[in-house]
Scaffold this motif. Structure first.
Motif, short mmCIF file in Angstrom:
data_model
loop_
_atom_site.label_atom_id
_atom_site.label_comp_id
_atom_site.label_asym_id
_atom_site.label_seq_id
_atom_site.Cartn_x
_atom_site.Cartn_y
_atom_site.Cartn_z
N GLY A 56 0.80 -1.22 0.00
CA GLY A 56 0.00 0.00 0.00
C GLY A 56 0.83 1.27 0.00
O GLY A 56 0.52 2.23 -0.73
N PHE A 57 1.87 1.32 0.81
CA PHE A 57 2.73 2.50 0.83
C PHE A 57 3.33 2.77 -0.55
O PHE A 57 3.42 3.91 -0.99
N THR A 58 3.76 1.72 -1.20
CA THR A 58 4.41 1.86 -2.50
C THR A 58 3.43 2.41 -3.54
O THR A 58 3.76 3.32 -4.31
N VAL A 59 2.21 1.87 -3.56
CA VAL A 59 1.21 2.30 -4.54
C VAL A 59 0.77 3.74 -4.28
O VAL A 59 0.74 4.56 -5.20
N LEU A 60 0.48 4.06 -3.03
CA LEU A 60 0.05 5.42 -2.70
C LEU A 60 1.20 6.40 -2.85
O LEU A 60 0.99 7.57 -3.21
N GLY A 61 2.42 5.94 -2.61
CA GLY A 61 3.59 6.81 -2.73
C GLY A 61 3.84 7.30 -4.15
O GLY A 61 4.48 8.34 -4.34
N THR A 62 3.35 6.58 -5.15
CA THR A 62 3.52 7.04 -6.53
C THR A 62 2.69 8.30 -6.80
O THR A 62 2.95 9.01 -7.76
N GLN A 63 1.69 8.56 -5.96
CA GLN A 63 0.83 9.73 -6.14
C GLN A 63 1.39 10.97 -5.44
O GLN A 63 1.02 12.09 -5.79
N LEU A 64 2.27 10.77 -4.47
CA LEU A 64 2.76 11.90 -3.67
C LEU A 64 4.26 11.74 -3.43
O LEU A 64 4.69 10.98 -2.55
N ALA A 65 5.05 12.47 -4.21
CA ALA A 65 6.50 12.38 -4.07
C ALA A 65 6.95 13.03 -2.76
O ALA A 65 6.41 14.06 -2.34
N GLY A 66 7.90 12.41 -2.09
CA GLY A 66 8.47 12.98 -0.88
C GLY A 66 7.73 12.64 0.40
O GLY A 66 8.10 13.13 1.47
N ALA A 67 6.67 11.83 0.32
CA ALA A 67 5.93 11.47 1.54
C ALA A 67 6.78 10.56 2.43
O ALA A 67 7.51 9.70 1.94
N VAL A 68 6.66 10.75 3.73
CA VAL A 68 7.41 9.95 4.71
C VAL A 68 6.55 8.76 5.13
O VAL A 68 5.35 8.91 5.40
N GLU A 69 7.16 7.57 5.20
CA GLU A 69 6.44 6.37 5.60
C GLU A 69 6.66 6.08 7.08
O GLU A 69 7.80 6.09 7.55
N LYS A 70 5.56 5.83 7.80
CA LYS A 70 5.64 5.47 9.22
C LYS A 70 4.67 4.32 9.48
O LYS A 70 3.64 4.20 8.82
N THR A 71 5.01 3.49 10.45
CA THR A 71 4.14 2.37 10.81
C THR A 71 3.71 2.49 12.26
O THR A 71 4.36 3.13 13.08
N ASP A 72 2.55 1.86 12.56
CA ASP A 72 2.06 1.80 13.93
C ASP A 72 1.56 0.39 14.22
O ASP A 72 1.79 -0.53 13.43
#
Length: 200
Positions: free
Chosen positions: A142-158
């Motif tokens: 999911g992070f990878t797919v959504l990340g293609t829409q928004l460059a520079g987004a930071v990934e965090k997990t909980d």
């Protein structure tokens, strides 16, 4: 001796080759040897100044390298946008930002969950374009797919157990990547990449 072989007079038959012919043969052999030595010496000088032995060795080594077709790595399987549920939250002072962003993501095929303001933990505390927050399993999909829409987004997990992803929009967010840019980024992620060929 009698008959036709009878020797008369005081002169005997000549049994040796003429000396002049012997000298010509010796001179010819000497000339051939001299030319051979001169040619060999020339080749030695060329090798000294051009490094012929090293070049020949390198060429031989290069020819010995086997021709191997590069292996193709398998394509990475990523989830479709429709299977990625996104909660959109606004961490900026701009009103209506989360709603507009959610509508755009919906047009691009994503499933939309909650839309609203970010929690106190993130409100006005996201200086970049955004934060992608989700379960550890989202890092591989999911992070990878959504990340293609928004460059520079930071990934965090909980510690969440559900599969949805929170998109927390930050101060530097202006717009999503264009559909063409997002498609190109997705294609680059899913396209099989050739494995490096062995070096010789």
């Amino acid at each position: 001796m009698g008959g036709k072989y009878r020797i008369t007079g005081d002169a005997y038959p000549r049994m040796r080759r003429p000396r002049k012919r012997r000298r010509l043969v010796l001179a010819g052999v000497g000339a051939v040897v001299a030319l051979g030595l001169a040619g060999w010496g020339t080749l030695q000088l060329i090798d000294v100044f051009t490094g012929g032995d090293k070049s020949a060795a390198a060429a031989g080594h290069k020819r010995a390298c086997p021709t191997v077709k590069p292996a193709v790595a398998p394509a990475k399987a990523l989830p479709k946008p429709a299977t990625v549920k996104v909660n959109v939250y606004n961490a900026t002072t701009r009103s209506g930002l989360a709603k507009d962003a959610a509508e755009e993501l919906k047009k691009r095929g994503f499933a939309i969950g909650e839309v609203g303001n970010a929690s106190k933990e993130y409100d006005k505390k996201v200086p970049g374009t955004g934060v992608l927050l989700g379960a550890p399993a989202a890092k591989n999909g999911g992070f990878t797919v959504l990340g293609t829409q928004l460059a520079g987004a930071v990934e965090k997990t909980d510690a969440r157990k559900t599969g949805e992803i929170d998109l927390i929009l930050g101060t530097k967010f202006k717009a999503f990547s264009t559909p063409q840019e997002a498609t190109a980024a997705m294609t680059a992620l899913t396209k099989p990449a050739p494995a490096p060929s062995p070096s010789c």
